[in-house]
Write an enzyme that holds these catalytic residues in place. Structure first.
Site, PDB file in Angstrom:
ATOM      1  N   GLY A 161    -105.804  36.448 -25.064  1.00 46.36           N
ATOM      2  CA  GLY A 161    -106.450  37.714 -25.396  1.00 46.36           C
ATOM      3  C   GLY A 161    -107.861  37.748 -24.852  1.00 46.36           C
ATOM      4  O   GLY A 161    -108.661  36.863 -25.154  1.00 46.36           O
ATOM      5  N   TYR A 173     -94.223  32.688 -19.432  1.00 48.22           N
ATOM      6  CA  TYR A 173     -95.475  33.250 -18.931  1.00 48.22           C
ATOM      7  C   TYR A 173     -96.701  32.999 -19.796  1.00 48.22           C
ATOM      8  O   TYR A 173     -97.767  32.665 -19.299  1.00 48.22           O
ATOM      9  CB  TYR A 173     -95.329  34.775 -18.774  1.00 48.22           C
ATOM     10  CG  TYR A 173     -96.643  35.499 -18.590  1.00 48.22           C
ATOM     11  CD1 TYR A 173     -97.311  35.466 -17.361  1.00 48.22           C
ATOM     12  CD2 TYR A 173     -97.242  36.196 -19.644  1.00 48.22           C
ATOM     13  CE1 TYR A 173     -98.534  36.110 -17.185  1.00 48.22           C
ATOM     14  CE2 TYR A 173     -98.462  36.849 -19.470  1.00 48.22           C
ATOM     15  CZ  TYR A 173     -99.105  36.803 -18.245  1.00 48.22           C
ATOM     16  OH  TYR A 173    -100.300  37.427 -18.073  1.00 48.22           O
ATOM     17  N   ASN A 218    -101.438  36.466 -35.219  1.00 58.02           N
ATOM     18  CA  ASN A 218    -100.784  36.617 -33.916  1.00 58.02           C
ATOM     19  C   ASN A 218     -99.332  36.999 -34.181  1.00 58.02           C
ATOM     20  O   ASN A 218     -98.631  36.267 -34.874  1.00 58.02           O
ATOM     21  CB  ASN A 218    -100.853  35.302 -33.130  1.00 58.02           C
ATOM     22  CG  ASN A 218    -100.029  35.331 -31.845  1.00 58.02           C
ATOM     23  OD1 ASN A 218     -99.507  34.309 -31.430  1.00 58.02           O
ATOM     24  ND2 ASN A 218     -99.905  36.474 -31.214  1.00 58.02           N
ATOM     25  N   GLY A 219     -98.922  38.130 -33.626  1.00 62.55           N
ATOM     26  CA  GLY A 219     -97.546  38.571 -33.820  1.00 62.55           C
ATOM     27  C   GLY A 219     -97.517  40.049 -34.082  1.00 62.55           C
ATOM     28  O   GLY A 219     -98.436  40.775 -33.696  1.00 62.55           O
ATOM     29  N   CYS A 246    -102.200  37.634 -28.897  1.00 59.69           N
ATOM     30  CA  CYS A 246    -103.403  37.142 -29.543  1.00 59.69           C
ATOM     31  C   CYS A 246    -103.347  35.629 -29.663  1.00 59.69           C
ATOM     32  O   CYS A 246    -102.287  35.021 -29.496  1.00 59.69           O
ATOM     33  CB  CYS A 246    -103.546  37.670 -30.971  1.00 59.69           C
ATOM     34  SG  CYS A 246    -103.433  39.456 -31.084  1.00 59.69           S
TER      35      CYS A 246
HETATM   36  P1  AMP Z   1     -95.756  43.833 -12.709  1.00 58.68           P
HETATM   37  O1  AMP Z   1     -96.568  44.332 -11.585  1.00 58.68           O
HETATM   38  O2  AMP Z   1     -95.830  44.776 -13.883  1.00 58.68           O
HETATM   39  O3  AMP Z   1     -94.337  43.529 -12.339  1.00 58.68           O
HETATM   40  O4  AMP Z   1     -96.442  42.507 -13.204  1.00 58.68           O
HETATM   41  C1  AMP Z   1     -95.863  41.266 -13.016  1.00 58.68           C
HETATM   42  C2  AMP Z   1     -96.904  40.196 -13.253  1.00 58.68           C
HETATM   43  O5  AMP Z   1     -97.463  40.335 -14.551  1.00 58.68           O
HETATM   44  C3  AMP Z   1     -96.309  38.805 -13.147  1.00 58.68           C
HETATM   45  O6  AMP Z   1     -97.047  38.127 -12.158  1.00 58.68           O
HETATM   46  C4  AMP Z   1     -96.533  38.176 -14.500  1.00 58.68           C
HETATM   47  O7  AMP Z   1     -97.134  36.909 -14.343  1.00 58.68           O
HETATM   48  C5  AMP Z   1     -97.474  39.085 -15.227  1.00 58.68           C
HETATM   49  N1  AMP Z   1     -97.054  39.350 -16.613  1.00 58.68           N
HETATM   50  C6  AMP Z   1     -95.840  39.217 -17.165  1.00 58.68           C
HETATM   51  N2  AMP Z   1     -95.838  39.565 -18.466  1.00 58.68           N
HETATM   52  C7  AMP Z   1     -97.094  39.929 -18.758  1.00 58.68           C
HETATM   53  C8  AMP Z   1     -97.744  40.376 -19.944  1.00 58.68           C
HETATM   54  N3  AMP Z   1     -97.081  40.512 -21.092  1.00 58.68           N
HETATM   55  N4  AMP Z   1     -99.068  40.662 -19.885  1.00 58.68           N
HETATM   56  C9  AMP Z   1     -99.746  40.543 -18.733  1.00 58.68           C
HETATM   57  N5  AMP Z   1     -99.184  40.111 -17.571  1.00 58.68           N
HETATM   58  C10 AMP Z   1     -97.879  39.812 -17.565  1.00 58.68           C
END
Ligand code: AMP
Length: 479
Positions: free
Chosen positions: A41, A258, A115-116, A15
């Site tokens: 978000g 990220y 947020n948290g 968030c």
């Molecule tokens: P995956 O296909 O599940 O391995 O997704 C990896 C991708 O999701 C990477 O390109 C990251 O930039 C992105 N990513 C990493 N953590 C999150 C998160 N918490 N929420 C949404 N996207 C994420």
């Protein structure tokens, strides 16, 4: 905030919060601020203002730009406002869980944006319900509203200090009353929260990129374990410190990997510069086989900073081999495995002319389930890449987050269950290399590199949680 599910250990949060005190255009400025925090978000957005001692609220599903039209803003007068953007990939994504939560009650008016994630939300909820609190939502963030309503003695700082003594977990939270706004950060400092000034007005924001957008000057961060408050009852900003926790400060390393926007300064560091440093150290630790590659490309947008650092370190050409569509709404990226596969193609396209016949290093910030990378590699091969070497600018993600980053269950985290070699095979990559935990902390120029988790929470990579988390997934009240 967090949606919790009985018998399931999914955690769904992420968030952004934003607040303005002392500007007649508070709602408009908050809308702009939430725009800049949209990456934190995309599911719902909300703003609460105070006008003539009464709350004005608008909360809606969808993006900030859709939720806050000129007509809506006309209905949100007042010189103080708090706002919230919410993300959730599953579970109850309904209007009643949108924030800020707000009530007008005998003690005055009260609004909360959080947020948290509180790890003791269940116990707190049960004890509040036993004392007669009626919860409107299934989000743990509402706990703050009820705790505040129960603590009516003293000024905003006194009341929030009492609330802080009961809350355990990650909380960067804004609390608004009829005549003030308080901003509070948990003692570990897990999530960011910054203070800004715009003329005579005070501004609070999850990230500094939102201060930049509205032309506010960055003053400082709310310190871990600090409550700050502004009020029409006094001049300037007042501050109070909570007792430090036994675990020191543990700011979330994944904000830098990220989550945060690259133009933000988070925990005192430029996110973009940090990502480039991750990439440089990744290049030292995980160069392409025999040091040879024709091209470094990022997975846009999250891999850009690290890919630039990687290419610069090795003196390799950097190109945009993949193009991201910015017009794919979240509605297309439904959280089922089958549609996730489809969604990657909607989001990313490969530029054949750049990659055909080339030995390509593709850099991304993280691997979660591995499904995105697998699809990207297939895409690059389809466009004729001769070799595809995957480099990830953080260590293997082996543990879910309980403190405000949306993570799937351990069972779905590919690195929790497979070796690097078997992940490489699953992805179909010619090689795969992750940044080491030591490299990550060196890149952060962590003064405490010898005990690398002293200043940062790295539990998603180590399982070394700064607080007990068993209770957070064991029995949850809602959905
Ligand atoms: P995956 O296909 O599940 O391995 O997704 C990896 C991708 O999701 C990477 O390109 C990251 O930039 C992105 N990513 C990493 N953590 C999150 C998160 N918490 N929420 C949404 N996207 C994420």
């Amino acid at each position: 905030m967090n949606d919790v599910f009985i018998g399931d250990d999914h955690f769904h949060d992420q968030c952004g919060v934003f607040g303005v005190f002392g500007d007649e255009e508070a709602a408009k400025l908050t809308t702009l601020g939430l725009h800049a925090l949209q990456h934190r978000g995309q599911e719902s957005a909300g703003i609460v203002t105070v006008h003539d001692g009464r709350l004005r609220t608008h909360r809606a599903m969808g993006l900030v730009g859709e939720a806050f039209t000129g007509e809506v803003l006309d209905r949100l007068p007042g010189a103080q406002a708090i706002g919230h953007v919410r993300y959730s990939t599953a579970g109850e994504s309904s209007l009643r869980n949108c924030q800020p939560f707000a009530v007008d009650y005998a003690g005055g008016c009260l609004a909360v944006a959080h947020n948290g994630n509180l790890v003791n939300a269940i116990a707190l909820t049960e004890s509040l319900e036993a004392r007669g609190s009626l919860f409107q939502s299934t989000s743990d963030s509402e706990v703050f509203l009820h705790l505040m309503a129960h603590h009516r003695e003293g000024d905003l700082l006194d009341r929030l200090a009492q609330v802080s003594a009961q809350a355990v977990g990650a909380f960067s939270v804004l609390v608004m009353t009829g005549n003030g706004i308080a901003a509070m950060r948990d003692p570990l400092g897990l999530r960011p929260l910054s203070i800004g000034r715009r003329g005579a007005a005070w501004v609070f924001s999850s990230e500094t990129c939102a201060l930049d957008l509205i032309g506010a000057e960055y003053v400082r961060d709310v310190a871990p374990g600090e409550i700050v408050a502004v009020s029409s009852d006094w001049e300037g900003l007042r501050s109070r410190r909570m007792a430090p926790g036994p675990h020191g400060v543990r700011q979330c390393v994944f904000e830098h990997v990220y989550f945060a926007r690259p133009d933000s300064v988070v925990f005192g560091r430029s996110v973009y510069a940090t990502r480039k440093a991750f990439g440089r150290i990744l290049a030292q630790e995980q160069p392409p086989p025999h040091g040879h590659a024709d091209l470094v490309i990022p997975v846009p947008d999250s891999g850009v900073g690290a890919a630039i650092g990687y290419a610069q370190e090795l003196g390799l050409p950097y190109e945009m081999g993949l193009i991201r569509s910015h017009y794919v709404g979240r509605t297309f990226i439904e959280p089922t495995q089958s549609i996730r596969h489809f969604g990657v193609k909607l989001k990313l396209a490969a530029i054949g002319a750049e990659i055909a016949g080339k030995r390509v290093v593709v850099v991304d910030d993280s691997l979660v389930r591995g499904t995105t990378s697998k699809k990207i590699i297939a895409l690059l091969r389809h466009k004729g890449a001769a070799e595809v070497h995957v480099r990830i600018s953080c260590p293997p993600t082996t543990n879910p987050c309980y403190f405000g980053i949306d993570t799937p269950t351990r069972a779905e985290l590919i690195a929790a269950n497979q070796s690097v070699e078997s992940i490489r095979q699953f992805l179909g990559a010619d090689s795969l290399g992750y940044l080491s935990a030591d490299g990550l902390h060196r890149a952060l120029e962590d003064a405490s590199a010898a005990s690398p988790d002293r200043r940062y929470c790295n539990a998603c990579f180590t399982g070394n949680y700064p607080l007990p988390v068993e209770s957070a997934g064991a029995s949850n009240r809602c959905a």
